[in-house]
Design a protein around this motif. Sequence first.
Motif, mmCIF file in Angstrom:
data_model
loop_
_atom_site.group_PDB
_atom_site.id
_atom_site.type_symbol
_atom_site.label_atom_id
_atom_site.label_comp_id
_atom_site.label_asym_id
_atom_site.label_seq_id
_atom_site.Cartn_x
_atom_site.Cartn_y
_atom_site.Cartn_z
ATOM 1 N N TRP A 190 7.462 13.381 19.142
ATOM 2 C CA TRP A 190 7.626 11.826 18.343
ATOM 3 C C TRP A 190 7.890 12.158 17.110
ATOM 4 N N LEU A 191 8.779 10.815 16.396
ATOM 5 C CA LEU A 191 8.858 10.645 15.240
ATOM 6 C C LEU A 191 8.575 8.953 14.839
ATOM 7 N N ASP A 192 7.705 8.851 13.687
ATOM 8 C CA ASP A 192 7.448 7.747 13.163
ATOM 9 C C ASP A 192 8.358 7.287 11.731
ATOM 10 N N LEU A 193 8.612 6.247 11.822
ATOM 11 C CA LEU A 193 9.612 6.009 10.500
ATOM 12 C C LEU A 193 9.461 4.818 9.894
ATOM 13 N N LEU A 194 9.208 4.572 8.406
ATOM 14 C CA LEU A 194 9.137 3.669 7.714
ATOM 15 C C LEU A 194 9.977 3.845 6.267
ATOM 16 N N PRO A 195 11.191 2.957 6.567
ATOM 17 C CA PRO A 195 12.015 2.747 5.431
ATOM 18 C C PRO A 195 11.405 2.192 4.327
ATOM 19 N N GLY A 196 11.459 2.747 2.986
ATOM 20 C CA GLY A 196 10.985 1.888 1.818
ATOM 21 C C GLY A 196 9.707 1.845 1.716
ATOM 22 N N TRP A 197 8.646 2.837 2.244
ATOM 23 C CA TRP A 197 7.329 2.693 2.048
ATOM 24 C C TRP A 197 6.814 2.671 0.700
ATOM 25 N N LEU A 198 7.518 3.351 -0.272
ATOM 26 C CA LEU A 198 7.077 3.267 -1.558
ATOM 27 C C LEU A 198 8.108 2.664 -2.450
ATOM 28 N N SER A 199 7.559 1.460 -3.427
ATOM 29 C CA SER A 199 8.369 0.841 -4.240
ATOM 30 C C SER A 199 8.251 1.841 -5.433
ATOM 31 N N GLY A 200 9.099 1.553 -6.321
ATOM 32 C CA GLY A 200 9.291 2.248 -7.698
ATOM 33 C C GLY A 200 9.605 3.789 -7.133
ATOM 34 N N ALA A 201 10.307 4.128 -6.230
ATOM 35 C CA ALA A 201 10.484 5.425 -6.101
ATOM 36 C C ALA A 201 11.432 6.185 -7.000
ATOM 37 N N SER A 202 12.179 5.550 -7.878
ATOM 38 C CA SER A 202 12.888 6.153 -8.819
ATOM 39 C C SER A 202 11.979 6.574 -10.158
ATOM 40 N N ASP A 203 10.994 5.756 -10.158
ATOM 41 C CA ASP A 203 9.876 6.390 -11.181
ATOM 42 C C ASP A 203 9.384 7.447 -10.804
ATOM 43 N N LEU A 204 8.775 7.298 -9.638
ATOM 44 C CA LEU A 204 8.089 8.444 -9.036
ATOM 45 C C LEU A 204 8.910 9.804 -9.144
ATOM 46 N N PHE A 205 10.137 9.796 -8.923
ATOM 47 C CA PHE A 205 11.150 10.856 -8.774
ATOM 48 C C PHE A 205 11.204 11.348 -10.092
ATOM 49 N N ASP A 206 11.253 10.339 -11.355
ATOM 50 C CA ASP A 206 11.336 11.051 -12.660
ATOM 51 C C ASP A 206 10.210 11.670 -13.101
ATOM 52 N N HIS A 207 8.915 11.070 -12.772
ATOM 53 C CA HIS A 207 7.503 11.588 -13.169
ATOM 54 C C HIS A 207 7.543 13.150 -12.443
ATOM 55 N N LEU A 208 7.812 13.336 -11.083
ATOM 56 C CA LEU A 208 7.653 14.376 -10.444
ATOM 57 C C LEU A 208 8.633 15.483 -10.987
ATOM 58 N N ALA A 209 9.844 15.118 -11.270
ATOM 59 C CA ALA A 209 10.497 16.208 -11.808
ATOM 60 C C ALA A 209 10.309 16.978 -13.026
ATOM 61 N N THR A 210 9.399 16.205 -13.879
ATOM 62 C CA THR A 210 9.188 16.671 -15.017
ATOM 63 C C THR A 210 7.597 16.968 -15.030
ATOM 64 N N ALA A 211 6.816 16.544 -14.210
ATOM 65 C CA ALA A 211 5.315 16.832 -14.386
ATOM 66 C C ALA A 211 4.890 17.852 -13.482
ATOM 67 N N VAL A 212 5.672 18.158 -12.469
ATOM 68 C CA VAL A 212 5.140 19.313 -11.553
ATOM 69 C C VAL A 212 5.634 20.686 -11.858
ATOM 70 N N PRO A 213 4.640 21.521 -11.829
ATOM 71 C CA PRO A 213 4.927 23.064 -12.312
ATOM 72 C C PRO A 213 5.852 23.584 -11.129
ATOM 73 N N TRP A 214 7.079 23.549 -11.188
ATOM 74 C CA TRP A 214 8.177 23.804 -10.123
ATOM 75 C C TRP A 214 8.441 25.430 -10.202
ATOM 76 N N GLN A 215 8.381 25.809 -8.983
ATOM 77 C CA GLN A 215 8.530 27.455 -8.894
ATOM 78 C C GLN A 215 9.779 27.756 -8.309
ATOM 79 N N ALA A 216 10.556 28.643 -8.576
ATOM 80 C CA ALA A 216 11.734 29.280 -8.092
ATOM 81 C C ALA A 216 11.188 30.332 -7.342
#
Length: 210
Positions: free
Chosen positions: A35-61
């Motif tokens: 089964w799948l459970d779906l909830l569109p837009g659970w998080l508000s301010g998603a653009s701000d969280l994206f910007d934070h994660l893009a720069t704060a997370v130690p991404w690995q290639a």
Amino acid sequence: MAVHLQASLFEQSESGIRLGPLDGVRRTLLSDGAWLDLLPGWLSGASDLFDHLATAVPWQAERRVMYDSEVQVPRLLAHYRAGSALPHPVLEEARAALSARYAAELGEPFATAGLCYYRDGWDSVAWHGDRNGRGAYRDTMVAILSVGAPRDLALRPRRPGPSPVRLPLGHGDLVVMGGSCQRTWEHAVPKTARAVGPRISIQFRPHGVR
């Protein structure tokens, strides 16, 4: 079968990054106990969280061996073990809320978090199930929170019959794959030649599921 999500027109920037209630989750039954459970837009301010994660997370290639050759993994990755601090407090809240919501069905908390950064349409993940652990022989759950531009999460049954599913996830959308989904279905984020923006997905899993 196709399920289409509509992103919120407003990111509620004044109220910042926050989660909504989980009582709006809607379940779709697949086949063979998946089964799948779906909830569109659970998080508000998603653009701000994206910007934070893009720069704060130690991404690995990363590079992986496939067919006797080493290839570049077509996305950036980060992994947080059980007990590790997550890169934003709202992700701690999300993990706790999901653990509380699914406690009766799952029987254990969500413990780890894996992050994938899809930089453009050429970044992808191939067809697979999370079967390198307990998901190979028992029902479990994987919850995915997506921020950034929508990308399709595609699902297909491992045996012929049911129709495939495509979920364009982004903008704070939540999907939970449960029941036998990791054993009896496969999922992927396909490459696309369309002009798409970057997306980050956060996958919450119980201990021993990967």
